[in-house]
Design a protein around this motif. Sequence first.
Motif, PDB file in Angstrom:
ATOM      1  N   ASP A 159       0.659  -0.872   0.278  1.00 38.29           N
ATOM      2  CA  ASP A 159       0.121   0.199  -0.075  1.00 38.29           C
ATOM      3  C   ASP A 159       0.747   1.204  -0.595  1.00 38.29           C
ATOM      4  N   ALA A 170      -5.843   1.513  -1.656  1.00 37.92           N
ATOM      5  CA  ALA A 170      -5.463   0.245  -1.104  1.00 37.92           C
ATOM      6  C   ALA A 170      -6.882  -0.907  -1.906  1.00 37.92           C
ATOM      7  N   TYR A 208      -8.290  -5.499  -4.501  1.00 39.89           N
ATOM      8  CA  TYR A 208      -8.002  -6.922  -5.105  1.00 39.89           C
ATOM      9  C   TYR A 208      -9.197  -7.516  -6.285  1.00 39.89           C
ATOM     10  N   GLY A 239      -6.093  -8.391   9.967  1.00 42.80           N
ATOM     11  CA  GLY A 239      -6.114  -7.837  11.440  1.00 42.80           C
ATOM     12  C   GLY A 239      -7.706  -7.093  11.572  1.00 42.80           C
ATOM     13  N   HIS A 244     -12.881  -3.237   5.280  1.00 39.38           N
ATOM     14  CA  HIS A 244     -13.200  -4.144   4.432  1.00 39.38           C
ATOM     15  C   HIS A 244     -15.054  -4.338   4.511  1.00 39.38           C
ATOM     16  N   GLY A 286      -6.662 -11.643  15.019  1.00 41.54           N
ATOM     17  CA  GLY A 286      -6.260 -10.836  16.066  1.00 41.54           C
ATOM     18  C   GLY A 286      -5.100 -10.109  16.629  1.00 41.54           C
ATOM     19  N   MET A 337       2.473  -5.446  19.067  1.00 37.03           N
ATOM     20  CA  MET A 337       4.023  -4.971  18.688  1.00 37.03           C
ATOM     21  C   MET A 337       4.089  -3.614  17.868  1.00 37.03           C
TER      22      MET A 337
HETATM   23  O1  ME8 Z   1      -3.680  -1.943   7.443  1.00 32.89           O
HETATM   24  N1  ME8 Z   1      -0.592  -8.733  14.914  1.00 32.89           N
HETATM   25  O2  ME8 Z   1      -1.048  -2.175   6.753  1.00 32.89           O
HETATM   26  P1  ME8 Z   1      -0.505  -2.132   8.256  1.00 32.89           P
HETATM   27  C1  ME8 Z   1      -0.550  -9.214  14.365  1.00 32.89           C
HETATM   28  N2  ME8 Z   1      -2.589  -0.735   4.769  1.00 32.89           N
HETATM   29  N3  ME8 Z   1      -1.278  -8.876  12.384  1.00 32.89           N
HETATM   30  C2  ME8 Z   1      -1.054  -7.450  13.115  1.00 32.89           C
HETATM   31  C3  ME8 Z   1       0.624  -7.220  13.327  1.00 32.89           C
HETATM   32  C4  ME8 Z   1       0.437  -7.324  15.066  1.00 32.89           C
HETATM   33  N4  ME8 Z   1       0.765  -7.132  15.597  1.00 32.89           N
HETATM   34  N5  ME8 Z   1       0.974  -5.423  13.293  1.00 32.89           N
HETATM   35  C5  ME8 Z   1       0.113  -5.363  11.796  1.00 32.89           C
HETATM   36  C6  ME8 Z   1      -2.691  -2.183   6.504  1.00 32.89           C
HETATM   37  N6  ME8 Z   1      -0.190  -6.526  11.390  1.00 32.89           N
HETATM   38  C7  ME8 Z   1      -3.248  -1.507   4.900  1.00 32.89           C
HETATM   39  C8  ME8 Z   1      -4.412  -2.856   4.583  1.00 32.89           C
HETATM   40  S1  ME8 Z   1      -5.919  -3.540   2.107  1.00 32.89           S
HETATM   41  C9  ME8 Z   1      -6.741  -2.368   1.558  1.00 32.89           C
HETATM   42  C10 ME8 Z   1      -5.112  -1.800   3.811  1.00 32.89           C
HETATM   43  C11 ME8 Z   1      -1.239  -6.979  10.276  1.00 32.89           C
HETATM   44  O3  ME8 Z   1       0.794  -2.165   7.195  1.00 32.89           O
HETATM   45  C12 ME8 Z   1      -2.454  -5.788   9.996  1.00 32.89           C
HETATM   46  O4  ME8 Z   1      -3.992  -6.318  11.278  1.00 32.89           O
HETATM   47  O5  ME8 Z   1      -0.555  -1.733   8.761  1.00 32.89           O
HETATM   48  C13 ME8 Z   1      -2.566  -6.332   8.544  1.00 32.89           C
HETATM   49  O6  ME8 Z   1      -3.733  -7.497   8.779  1.00 32.89           O
HETATM   50  C14 ME8 Z   1      -0.968  -6.316   8.352  1.00 32.89           C
HETATM   51  O7  ME8 Z   1      -0.360  -7.170   9.130  1.00 32.89           O
HETATM   52  C15 ME8 Z   1      -1.214  -5.157   7.122  1.00 32.89           C
HETATM   53  O8  ME8 Z   1      -0.788  -4.069   7.905  1.00 32.89           O
END
Ligand code: ME8
Length: 642
Positions: free
Chosen positions: A51, A230, A234, A260, A267, A290, A299
Motif C-alpha cells: 500500500d 488500497a 483486490y 487484522g 473491509h 487478533g 508490537m
Molecule cells: O493495515 N499482530 O497495512 P499494515 C497481528 N495498508 N497482525 C498485525 C500486527 C500485529 N502485531 N501488526 C500488523 C494496513 N498486523 C493497510 C491495509 S488493505 C486494503 C490495506 C497486520 O501494514 C495488520 O492487522 O498496517 C494487517 O492485517 C497487516 O498486518 C498489514 O498491516
Amino acid sequence: MTKKPYYITTPIYYSSGNFHLGHCYTTVICDAIARFKRMDGFDVFYLTGTDEHGQKVQQRAEKAGVTPKKFVDDLYEQIVALWKTLDISYDKFIRTTDSYHELTVQKVYEKLLASGDIYKSEYEGLYCTPCEAFWTESQLVDGKCPDCGREVIKQKEESYFFRLSKYQDRLIKFYEQNPEFISPKSRMNEMINNFIKPGLKDLCISRTTFDWGVKLPFDQKHVAYVWVDALTNYITALGYLQPDHANFDKYWPADLHMVGKEIVRFHTIIWPALLMALDLPLPKKVYGHGWLLFGNDKMSKSKGNIVDPFFLVDRYGVDPIRYFLLREIPFGSDGSYTNEALLVRTNADLVNDLGNLVSRTTAMITQYFGGEIPSPNTYTDLDKELISLCEQTLSKVRTDMDNLSAPDALTDIFRIIQRANKYIDETAPWTLNKNGDKDRLATVMYVLAECIRFAATLLKPFITKTSNIIFEKLGIASPDNFKGIAKFGGTVAGTKVNKGENLFNRIDVNKELKELDEIAEKQNKQTKADEKTADELIDINDFAKVKLVTAKVLSCEKVAKSDKLLVFKLQVGDEIRQVVSGIAQHYSPEYMVGKTVVLVKNLKPAKIRGVESNGMILCCDDDGKVVFVSPEKEVACGKVVR
Ligand code: ME8
C-alpha cells in the motif's frame, strides 16, 4: 476435472518499514490456507502486496530526504525479501504504484461519478495521519485516534464524497443474509453496534492536502483517498476493467479477505458498499484475526518491542517461526509472543514429538532392515487404531481449515505424531528384535513409516521445508496433493530411508534466553545511539525551511522594565521589521545602530514582554558571552543567507 477457484488475499502492507513478527502473522496464515487448498485440489490465487500511496508515505519520504517513489521501492524490496524468508507462496504481488492499478483506480472513480455515487463538497474532520483515517468526535478515545492512540488534527478541505449512507440498509440486509461474511461473529456485532447503528455518513474519498496518490481523472487537484485506492487492489490485481480480465472472471468474488481486527471496518463497510456501487458481487468472507502481542502490548516501533522476523528465522530456521505463529496463537483472538514461548513450543512439538518420531523410526529401519522399509504382515487391533487415526485426519484437518483454525489443524495432525511415539513404546521394537520376531517388527516399522508419511503430507502447508526434508528421509517424492493419504498403505515396501541429521536440535531454553537478553540489550543500546545520531542530523530540506536573510539595524532601544531585551527596527529589503532580542547585557542600543545582522525571517510572530517580535537575530553563544552574527564584508540588506 476443472479445479474450483479459490481466491485469498492478505491486506496490502503499508510501506512504512520495520516489518515485525506481527506483520508476518496475516501472511503466514494465508500462506498455510493457500497451500492447504492447493493440495486439496483447488485452483488457488493468493494475493499480497504493498500500500504505497498517502500522506504518511510522502511525509516519511520527505523526512528521509528521498522521493516517495524511491522510498516505496526500497520498502518493497524489504517486504519481498521478508516473504521469501518466510517461504510465502503468493501468486501475485501488487503494488499500488503499479500503473495498471493506478489507471484502474481512475476508471473506478469515473464509474462512481457516472453512477452518481460521488459528489463534490467540503470536508471538515478529525484526521489521524498515521492511520490515514478521519474520525468523528464520538469515535475518539480520550480525544485521540481510537486505533493507534495518537493525536488527531482538524482538517478542512474541498473533497469528493462517496454516498456511503445510501448503502446502509443494503449492507445490513447483506449481513443478515450472509451471517458468515464477517468472522469471527464477535466482529460482526462490533461493526453493527459501533458503526452501522449510529448511522453511516457519506465518506470523503479525495484529498488535496498532499499529492502522493492517484490523481482523480476529472479533477487533477485531488488524489484518491488511500483506503479506496488500497481496497480496490483486490480487483485491479485480477484485471478488473483491464483488457486481460480472465483472472477477474475466474476468481472474483474473493473467497477470503484475511485482515487484522483493526481494519475489519474498512473491509466490511466501505469495501462492500463500493462493490455495490460498482455493481459487483461481494467477497464471501472477511476474517478479522487478533493481534500478536508482545506481553500485553501490540508490537510497534513506537513501543520499542518489535520482534525481528529476519533475526528469528536466521537463528532458528523458518519452520519453528511459521509453526509458532500457526500453532500458538488462538485464532481470532489476540496471542502473545515471548522468546520463552517460542523456544518451549519448538522443543516440545518439533524437537520432541516430530523430530524424535522421525529419527527413531529411520534409525530402527536402518538398524533392523538395512534401511529398507519392510512389507507389513497382519495388522493387529493396535495397528488398526493408528491406521484409522491416519485415515480420518485429513477430513478433520479440512474442517479445521474451513473454520480457518490452523491451531486446531496442527493439533489434529500432531495427534498422529504423538500416537505414533506412544506406539513405539507400546510395541517395543527393540524387544521384538531381541526376540527375533521379524514379522511383527516389519509390521511395526511399516506402520510407523506410514504414520510419518501421513503426518508429513498434512504438515506440508504449515512447515514447508521440514515436510520436504522428511520425505527425503523416507525416500519418497514429496507429494503436491492429498490423494496419497486417502488410504493407508501407500508406501512401497523396499523404499530406502536415509536417517541423516536430526530435523531439529534441542534448545537449552535457559541458556538461550540469557543469550537473547544479551543480544536485545546490545541492540537497544545501538538503537538509542542511532536515534540520538538521527536526532542530531537534519537533512537539507529541514534546513531549507529556515529562511535566513541579512538585515540592517535602523534603530534600537531598550525594552521598558527589562534588563535583557532590545527592540530593533530592521530594514529587510523593502520591508521594515520589528524584532525583540535578548542581547541588552552584551550590546548597547547605540552600538547596534547601522550594523548588519542575520535574521530568521520566517519565525512565527510572538509577543515578548508585550512587544511584538517578527523574527530572530542570529547570535553565537561564546561560553555565556553573546556575539551577533554579521557578514564578513558589507552586504546589502534582504540578501539570502544559506
Ligand atoms: O493495515 N499482530 O497495512 P499494515 C497481528 N495498508 N497482525 C498485525 C500486527 C500485529 N502485531 N501488526 C500488523 C494496513 N498486523 C493497510 C491495509 S488493505 C486494503 C490495506 C497486520 O501494514 C495488520 O492487522 O498496517 C494487517 O492485517 C497487516 O498486518 C498489514 O498491516
